[in-house]
Motif scaffolding. Sequence first.
Motif, PDB file in Angstrom:
ATOM      1  N   ARG A  44     -14.668   2.616   0.000  1.00  0.00           N
ATOM      2  CA  ARG A  44     -14.052   2.495   1.326  1.00  0.00           C
ATOM      3  C   ARG A  44     -15.022   2.967   2.402  1.00  0.00           C
TER       4      ARG A  44
ATOM      5  N   ARG B  47       0.817  -1.221   0.000  1.00  0.00           N
ATOM      6  CA  ARG B  47       0.000   0.000   0.000  1.00  0.00           C
ATOM      7  C   ARG B  47       0.847   1.267   0.000  1.00  0.00           C
TER       8      ARG B  47
ATOM      9  N   VAL C 261      -5.661   1.512   2.411  1.00  0.00           N
ATOM     10  CA  VAL C 261      -6.185   0.420   1.595  1.00  0.00           C
ATOM     11  C   VAL C 261      -5.746   0.492   0.131  1.00  0.00           C
TER      12      VAL C 261
END
Length: 216
Positions: free
Chosen positions: A78, A25, A97
Amino acid sequence: MTDHAFSDAERAAVYRAIAERRDIRHFTGGTVAPALLARLLEAAHQAPSVGLMQPWRFIRISERQLRRQIQAQVEEERIRTADALGERADDFMKLKVEGINDCAEVLVAALMDDREKHIFGRRTLPEMDMASLSCAIQNLWLAARAEGLGMGWVSLFDPQALADLLQMPTGSKPLAILCLGPVKEFYPAPMLVLEGWAQARPLHELVYENRWGVSA
């Protein structure tokens, strides 16, 4: 050991790539040389494919504005995911994320359209097209690790909304947004383990013998 085995060093390299692959990430920007990107995509293209249907399609996102639009779709999902998680929403929102705006390359991995005509291996298991694409993504992931590049699989998006944005044909389906590029470091363990979100289960709990639930 058989006569077809790789050398000790070659086998160690394969197992190392598998063990050190991480869902990344955090990226450091930079670039991926065209020849290297082509090599990685060729590795993906060598994946096993049921009935040799080769259902994978990769869309390279080179327009910055389009990348920002994709990131906005991920952010919308999200928030929806956090709402669905209930009491774990706050912990989830603290997780990073995706690295869409930070990585060197963004690829959208998708299933092709008109897959229904491919019957070989799919008559009772139509989802084998998805399995084949997943194998291609894993090939890309392992090759990237061997090349010293990080890769992250982002699945927080509405498939139809992303398909519309990318003007994909009816029947095709995006399965993954892949972030690829240089990293400062590779996580020593899966990020969700490091963040305390989840713990990986040991292999012996997941291997049965002859009947479901019977330990090997």
